[in-house]
Design a protein around this motif. Structure first.
Motif, PDB file in Angstrom:
ATOM      1  N   LEU A  60       0.868  -1.174   0.000  1.00 33.02           N
ATOM      2  CA  LEU A  60       0.000   0.000   0.000  1.00 33.02           C
ATOM      3  C   LEU A  60       0.903   1.221   0.000  1.00 33.02           C
ATOM      4  O   LEU A  60       1.558   1.518   1.003  1.00 33.02           O
ATOM      5  CB  LEU A  60      -0.915   0.014   1.224  1.00 33.02           C
ATOM      6  CG  LEU A  60      -1.797   1.256   1.387  1.00 33.02           C
ATOM      7  CD1 LEU A  60      -2.732   1.432   0.193  1.00 33.02           C
ATOM      8  CD2 LEU A  60      -2.583   1.185   2.684  1.00 33.02           C
ATOM      9  N   ASP A  61       0.973   1.903  -1.132  1.00 32.23           N
ATOM     10  CA  ASP A  61       1.843   3.067  -1.269  1.00 32.23           C
ATOM     11  C   ASP A  61       1.015   4.268  -1.701  1.00 32.23           C
ATOM     12  O   ASP A  61       0.556   4.344  -2.835  1.00 32.23           O
ATOM     13  CB  ASP A  61       2.943   2.791  -2.290  1.00 32.23           C
ATOM     14  CG  ASP A  61       3.980   3.905  -2.363  1.00 32.23           C
ATOM     15  OD1 ASP A  61       3.701   5.027  -1.897  1.00 32.23           O
ATOM     16  OD2 ASP A  61       5.070   3.651  -2.897  1.00 32.23           O
ATOM     17  N   VAL A  62       0.813   5.177  -0.765  1.00 28.99           N
ATOM     18  CA  VAL A  62       0.145   6.446  -1.043  1.00 28.99           C
ATOM     19  C   VAL A  62       1.037   7.601  -0.583  1.00 28.99           C
ATOM     20  O   VAL A  62       0.582   8.703  -0.339  1.00 28.99           O
ATOM     21  CB  VAL A  62      -1.256   6.526  -0.385  1.00 28.99           C
ATOM     22  CG1 VAL A  62      -2.205   5.515  -1.018  1.00 28.99           C
ATOM     23  CG2 VAL A  62      -1.173   6.331   1.119  1.00 28.99           C
ATOM     24  N   GLY A  63       2.327   7.321  -0.478  1.00 26.91           N
ATOM     25  CA  GLY A  63       3.278   8.307   0.009  1.00 26.91           C
ATOM     26  C   GLY A  63       3.440   9.480  -0.939  1.00 26.91           C
ATOM     27  O   GLY A  63       3.172   9.389  -2.135  1.00 26.91           O
ATOM     28  N   ASN A  77      -7.683  -5.401   8.712  1.00 32.58           N
ATOM     29  CA  ASN A  77      -8.141  -6.378   7.714  1.00 32.58           C
ATOM     30  C   ASN A  77      -7.048  -6.761   6.732  1.00 32.58           C
ATOM     31  O   ASN A  77      -7.176  -7.753   6.025  1.00 32.58           O
ATOM     32  CB  ASN A  77      -9.322  -5.808   6.919  1.00 32.58           C
ATOM     33  CG  ASN A  77     -10.514  -5.515   7.794  1.00 32.58           C
ATOM     34  OD1 ASN A  77     -10.689  -6.107   8.849  1.00 32.58           O
ATOM     35  ND2 ASN A  77     -11.334  -4.579   7.349  1.00 32.58           N
ATOM     36  N   LEU A  78      -5.986  -5.975   6.675  1.00 31.85           N
ATOM     37  CA  LEU A  78      -4.933  -6.168   5.675  1.00 31.85           C
ATOM     38  C   LEU A  78      -3.756  -6.926   6.277  1.00 31.85           C
ATOM     39  O   LEU A  78      -2.634  -6.422   6.355  1.00 31.85           O
ATOM     40  CB  LEU A  78      -4.493  -4.811   5.119  1.00 31.85           C
ATOM     41  CG  LEU A  78      -5.619  -3.920   4.596  1.00 31.85           C
ATOM     42  CD1 LEU A  78      -5.064  -2.615   4.067  1.00 31.85           C
ATOM     43  CD2 LEU A  78      -6.432  -4.634   3.533  1.00 31.85           C
ATOM     44  N   LEU A  79      -3.979  -8.148   6.660  1.00 31.90           N
ATOM     45  CA  LEU A  79      -2.977  -8.933   7.378  1.00 31.90           C
ATOM     46  C   LEU A  79      -1.771  -9.327   6.540  1.00 31.90           C
ATOM     47  O   LEU A  79      -0.748  -9.724   7.091  1.00 31.90           O
ATOM     48  CB  LEU A  79      -3.625 -10.189   7.959  1.00 31.90           C
ATOM     49  CG  LEU A  79      -4.598  -9.941   9.100  1.00 31.90           C
ATOM     50  CD1 LEU A  79      -5.237 -11.244   9.546  1.00 31.90           C
ATOM     51  CD2 LEU A  79      -3.902  -9.258  10.260  1.00 31.90           C
ATOM     52  N   PHE A  80      -1.852  -9.235   5.210  1.00 30.37           N
ATOM     53  CA  PHE A  80      -0.744  -9.665   4.361  1.00 30.37           C
ATOM     54  C   PHE A  80       0.166  -8.519   3.936  1.00 30.37           C
ATOM     55  O   PHE A  80       1.085  -8.728   3.146  1.00 30.37           O
ATOM     56  CB  PHE A  80      -1.272 -10.404   3.129  1.00 30.37           C
ATOM     57  CG  PHE A  80      -1.997 -11.667   3.481  1.00 30.37           C
ATOM     58  CD1 PHE A  80      -1.313 -12.766   3.990  1.00 30.37           C
ATOM     59  CD2 PHE A  80      -3.367 -11.753   3.337  1.00 30.37           C
ATOM     60  CE1 PHE A  80      -1.981 -13.920   4.332  1.00 30.37           C
ATOM     61  CE2 PHE A  80      -4.047 -12.917   3.680  1.00 30.37           C
ATOM     62  CZ  PHE A  80      -3.351 -14.001   4.175  1.00 30.37           C
ATOM     63  N   LEU A  81      -0.082  -7.325   4.457  1.00 32.30           N
ATOM     64  CA  LEU A  81       0.758  -6.190   4.075  1.00 32.30           C
ATOM     65  C   LEU A  81       2.218  -6.442   4.437  1.00 32.30           C
ATOM     66  O   LEU A  81       2.529  -6.885   5.534  1.00 32.30           O
ATOM     67  CB  LEU A  81       0.286  -4.902   4.752  1.00 32.30           C
ATOM     68  CG  LEU A  81      -0.871  -4.180   4.079  1.00 32.30           C
ATOM     69  CD1 LEU A  81      -1.304  -2.983   4.921  1.00 32.30           C
ATOM     70  CD2 LEU A  81      -0.511  -3.725   2.680  1.00 32.30           C
ATOM     71  N   GLU A  82       3.088  -6.158   3.470  1.00 30.50           N
ATOM     72  CA  GLU A  82       4.530  -6.242   3.675  1.00 30.50           C
ATOM     73  C   GLU A  82       5.164  -4.854   3.627  1.00 30.50           C
ATOM     74  O   GLU A  82       6.148  -4.598   4.305  1.00 30.50           O
ATOM     75  CB  GLU A  82       5.162  -7.112   2.583  1.00 30.50           C
ATOM     76  CG  GLU A  82       4.665  -8.539   2.582  1.00 30.50           C
ATOM     77  CD  GLU A  82       5.123  -9.326   1.360  1.00 30.50           C
ATOM     78  OE1 GLU A  82       5.883  -8.784   0.521  1.00 30.50           O
ATOM     79  OE2 GLU A  82       4.721 -10.494   1.249  1.00 30.50           O
ATOM     80  N   ILE A  83       4.580  -3.976   2.800  1.00 31.86           N
ATOM     81  CA  ILE A  83       5.121  -2.636   2.593  1.00 31.86           C
ATOM     82  C   ILE A  83       3.980  -1.627   2.716  1.00 31.86           C
ATOM     83  O   ILE A  83       2.971  -1.750   2.032  1.00 31.86           O
ATOM     84  CB  ILE A  83       5.759  -2.510   1.191  1.00 31.86           C
ATOM     85  CG1 ILE A  83       6.907  -3.514   1.039  1.00 31.86           C
ATOM     86  CG2 ILE A  83       6.229  -1.088   0.942  1.00 31.86           C
ATOM     87  CD1 ILE A  83       7.421  -3.635  -0.387  1.00 31.86           C
TER      88      ILE A  83
END
Length: 154
Positions: A60-63, A77-83
């Motif tokens: 998830l990149d909104v930087g 809910n986003l348990l698989f986030l790595e970045i």
């Protein structure tokens, strides 16, 4: 441009385009999306709640935008986030505890926002995290290594 939504993409990248406006809530309908990158644009508004329905999301990149608001606890809910890159926006509120529940999270960039409160203990889980940045926010509290206090912020 016509997009065939019967085959939704797993990877969506519109970074570095000078895009303006808000992030559409319809992205939450792309259930197979694993990478969302809208970084380095001129996007405004908040991250829509529907984004937190993307349970397969790894990036998830909104930087580097002009996003505002708090970061929802529905992030859990986003348990698989790595970045996660949310740096250089105008996010406010506290650091969601949900980040600490993500076993695969390795990179978290939250610098240059208006984040307040105490640094959560999980931010010092150095065995798991490879890079965590919270610089240029309004955080405070102890800096820990295990149960040992190494210092305080500010």
């Amino acid at each position: 441009m016509i997009v065939d939504v019967s085959y939704p993409p797993a990877y969506f990248d519109v970074s570095k385009n000078q895009l303006t406006g808000t992030i559409s809530s319809s992205f939450g309908n792309l259930e197979v999306l694993s990478h969302f990158n809208a970084g380095e644009n001129q996007l405004t508004g908040s991250v829509p709640e529907s984004i937190y329905n993307l349970t397969r999301l790894k990036t998830l990149d909104v930087g580097d935008n002009k996003l505002t608001g708090t970061i929802s606890e529905n992030l859990r809910n986003l348990l698989f986030l790595e970045i996660v890159n949310m740096k250089t926006n105008n996010f406010s509120g506290t650091v969601p505890e949900a980040f600490g529940l993500m076993p695969d999270l390795r990179y978290l960039w939250m610098d240059n926002n208006e984040i307040t409160g105490i640094l959560p203990k999980w931010t010092f889980d150095f065995a798991r995290m490879e890079e965590v940045t919270f610089s240029n926010n309004k955080l405070y509290g102890p800096i820990l290594q295990g149960n040992v206090v190494l210092g305080t912020v500010p």
